[in-house]
Design an enzyme around this catalytic site. Structure first.
Site, PDB file in Angstrom:
ATOM      1  N   HIS A  29      -2.674  -1.031  -3.225  1.00  0.00           N
ATOM      2  CA  HIS A  29      -3.948   0.086  -3.000  1.00  0.00           C
ATOM      3  C   HIS A  29      -3.515   0.924  -4.020  1.00  0.00           C
ATOM      4  O   HIS A  29      -2.854   2.076  -3.487  1.00  0.00           O
ATOM      5  CB  HIS A  29      -4.013   0.132  -1.532  1.00  0.00           C
ATOM      6  CG  HIS A  29      -4.201  -1.092  -0.609  1.00  0.00           C
ATOM      7  ND1 HIS A  29      -3.832  -0.963   0.688  1.00  0.00           N
ATOM      8  CD2 HIS A  29      -4.644  -2.305  -0.854  1.00  0.00           C
ATOM      9  CE1 HIS A  29      -4.069  -2.209   1.389  1.00  0.00           C
ATOM     10  NE2 HIS A  29      -4.546  -2.870   0.256  1.00  0.00           N
TER      11      HIS A  29
ATOM     12  N   ASP B 169      -4.106  -5.302   5.943  1.00  0.00           N
ATOM     13  CA  ASP B 169      -4.858  -5.846   4.832  1.00  0.00           C
ATOM     14  C   ASP B 169      -3.979  -7.127   4.471  1.00  0.00           C
ATOM     15  O   ASP B 169      -2.771  -7.021   3.941  1.00  0.00           O
ATOM     16  CB  ASP B 169      -5.123  -5.287   3.535  1.00  0.00           C
ATOM     17  CG  ASP B 169      -5.843  -5.727   2.603  1.00  0.00           C
ATOM     18  OD1 ASP B 169      -6.703  -6.750   2.927  1.00  0.00           O
ATOM     19  OD2 ASP B 169      -5.639  -5.289   1.156  1.00  0.00           O
TER      20      ASP B 169
ATOM     21  N   MET C 140      -0.404   1.245   5.291  1.00  0.00           N
ATOM     22  CA  MET C 140      -0.869   1.271   6.507  1.00  0.00           C
ATOM     23  C   MET C 140      -2.114   0.160   6.631  1.00  0.00           C
ATOM     24  O   MET C 140      -2.416  -0.591   5.662  1.00  0.00           O
ATOM     25  CB  MET C 140      -2.048   2.693   6.376  1.00  0.00           C
ATOM     26  CG  MET C 140      -1.079   3.855   6.329  1.00  0.00           C
ATOM     27  SD  MET C 140      -2.307   5.390   6.511  1.00  0.00           S
ATOM     28  CE  MET C 140      -2.998   5.326   4.891  1.00  0.00           C
TER      29      MET C 140
ATOM     30  N   SER D  46       0.784  -1.081   0.034  1.00  0.00           N
ATOM     31  CA  SER D  46       0.202   0.187   0.062  1.00  0.00           C
ATOM     32  C   SER D  46       0.832   1.038   0.111  1.00  0.00           C
ATOM     33  O   SER D  46       1.710   1.510  -0.956  1.00  0.00           O
ATOM     34  CB  SER D  46      -0.973  -0.164   1.179  1.00  0.00           C
ATOM     35  OG  SER D  46      -2.001   0.959   1.233  1.00  0.00           O
ATOM     36  N   THR D  47       0.758   2.040   1.111  1.00  0.00           N
ATOM     37  CA  THR D  47       1.621   3.278   1.054  1.00  0.00           C
ATOM     38  C   THR D  47       3.170   3.111   1.019  1.00  0.00           C
ATOM     39  O   THR D  47       3.738   2.310   1.571  1.00  0.00           O
ATOM     40  CB  THR D  47       1.234   4.311   2.387  1.00  0.00           C
ATOM     41  OG1 THR D  47      -0.193   4.179   2.658  1.00  0.00           O
ATOM     42  CG2 THR D  47       1.691   5.370   2.315  1.00  0.00           C
TER      43      THR D  47
END
Length: 369
Positions: free
Chosen positions: A204, A301, A298, A177-178
Site C-alpha cells: 500500500h 486487506d 493496518m 502495508s504499514t
C-alpha cells in the site's frame, strides 16, 4: 495519547493540530525544538516534516531514534525527491508516512484527515524496529550486504515458460502495508538468485513511491526487482512490485501468466489491493502453486482471499506479532485460520525457499487444471 507535531509551516501545524484534536498535542517548528520536546513532553507519537530549516527531518529522525526511540509518522511531499527521502526515513525507523497535500492545505488536508488520524493512532500501538534488526534479533551475518548484489543465476533468461506444462513453480503473492519497506528488506534480499518462484508484491503506497522502493529492493536483492508498469510475463527469479495507487491482477495469456496493472477498484479500500491480486491468481493457478505471505499493516486487506487459498490447498505465511510493526493484516489472517505458518519476518525467506525450492535445469510452468 501525546502527539508531537513537527513542521516549519505554522499553517501546517495549525491544521494538523485540528485533525488530531482529542489528543494531547505539542508543536515544534524545527528539528532542534523537536529534540527538546522529545525529552520534556515525552510524546507517544511524532509527526515529522522532512524538509525543515536548521535540522531536516531525516537528521531529526536519526537523533530521535538515538535519544528516545518513538513511533514517527513522516509528512512527505509526493515528489520523487520526497519519495526517496521517505523511504530513507522508513529505513531509519519511521513507522509510516502521510503525503503532504499540495495546493490549498486547508482544503486538501480535509481529504486525508481520516488517513492521518488512523496512521497516527496506529503508530501509537506500533512496534518500533531499529535499523539492522528484524524486531527480535540482528540479521544473520551471512545475509547479503546492503550495497552488494550477487550475480544473477544463469537460469534466468528471457525465454518464456510453458505454463501449460504439468506441475510448475510457485507464484508467491506478498501483501504488506504499514512498516512494509523495512520489513521487505527482511525477506526479499534473503531469497537466492535461483529462487524457483515468481513474486508479486502489493505494498500500500502512492504511485510516486513504488518506483523508488523497487529500485531500492533491486539494489539489495539477488533477484531482479522492478515496479510493474505494463503487462509483464511472470518468470521465476523475479519480483514485481505493483505500482502504487493502482491494482494488479494475474491473467493467463495462452501458456503464460502475466501480471497486469489496472486502475484501482472502487470495490476495494486499499491499493494496490492484496485481495484483488490473490483472487485473480486463484482463477489462473492451481491452489498448490500459490504461496501467499501476509506482512505488517493496518486493516485486513487480502485476509479473506489468502484464507480461501489455504482452504483450497495452497500455502500461506502470516508475519508474527513479534516482528510486525502493525499486526492488523497478519492478525486477521490468523484469526480466520488462514495461516499455514506464523513466522517472524527474518524467517520467512527460508520458509519460502523450503516450500518453493530453487530452479532446476528445466523449469516447469504454472498449470491450471
Amino acid at each position: 495519547m501525546r502527539v508531537l507535531v513537527v513542521d516549519d509551516s505554522a499553517l501546517m501545524r495549525k491544521h494538523l493540530g485540528s485533525v488530531l484534536q482529542g489528543h494531547e498535542l505539542a508543536m515544534a517548528r524545527n528539528g532542534r525544538e523537536a529534540l527538546e520536546l522529545v525529552e520534556t513532553f515525552c510524546p507517544d507519537v511524532i509527526t515529522l516534516d522532512i524538509n525543515m530549516p536548521e535540522m531536516d527531518g531525516l537528521t531529526t529522525l536519526s537523533m530521535i531514534m538515538i535519544k528516545r526511540p518513538t513511533p514517527v509518522v513522516m509528512v512527505s511531499s509526493l515528489t520523487e525527491r520526497g519519495a526517496l527521502a521517505t523511504l530513507e526515513a522508513l529505513n531509519l525507523g519511521a513507522v509510516d508516512f502521510v503525503a503532504k497535500p499540495g495546493g490549498s492545505i486547508s482544503v486538501n488536508l480535509i481529504n486525508v484527515a481520516d488517513e492521518i488520524r488512523a496512521k497516527v493512532e496506529a503508530a501509537g500501538a506500533a512496534r518500533l524496529r531499529r535499523r539492522g534488526t528484524s524486531g527480535v534479533a540482528a540479521r544473520p551475518s551471512d545475509a547479503p550486504a546492503a550495497s552488494v548484489r550477487r550475480e544473477p543465476a544463469a537460469v534466468r533468461t528471457s525465454v518464456s515458460i510453458d505454463f501449460a506444462a504439468p506441475g510448475g513453480p510457485s507464484l508467491v503473492l506478498v501483501g504488506v502495508s504499514t512498516g512494509g519497506p523495512r520489513t521487505l528488506e527482511d525477506v526479499l534480499p534473503k531469497l537466492p538468485a535461483d529462487f524457483a518462484g515468481a513474486v508479486i508484491v502489493a505494498q500500500h503506497m502512492p504511485s510516486n513511491f513504488t518506483g523508488p522502493l523497487a529500485e531500492r529492493m533491486n539494489k539489495v536483492s539477488a533477484l531482479d526487482v522492478a515496479e510493474l508498469q505494463r503487462p509483464t510475463p511472470l518468470k521465476p527469479g523475479t519480483v514485481l512490485i505493483a505500482r502504487g495507487g493502482a491494482d494488479v491482477v494475474v491473467s493467463r495469456r495462452g501458456k503464460e501468466l502475466y501480471a497486469i496493472p489496472c486502475p484501482a477498484s472502487e470495490q476495494h479500500a486499499w491499493h494496490p489491493s492484496v485481495e484483488r491480486l490473490v483472487q485473480s491468481a486463484k482463477e489462473c493457478c492451481n491452489p498448490e502453486q500459490l504461496t501467499c505471505v501476509m506482512l505488517t499493516g493496518m486493516g485486513n486487506d487480502g485476509a479473506q482471499a489468502m484464507t480461501e487459498v489455504k482452504e483450497a490447498g495452497g500455502r500461506t505465511i502470516a508475519e508474527s506479532e513479534s516482528t510486525a510493526v502493525v499486526f492488523g493484516m497478519p492478525a486477521d489472517l490468523i484469526r480466520r485460520r488462514g495461516a499455514s505458518v506464523v513466522l517472524p519476518s527474518d524467517e520467512i525467506a527460508d520458509q519460502l525457499v523450503g516450500w518453493v525450492g530453487q530452479v532446476k535445469e528445466e523449469q516447469d510452468g504454472f498449470d491450471k487444471a
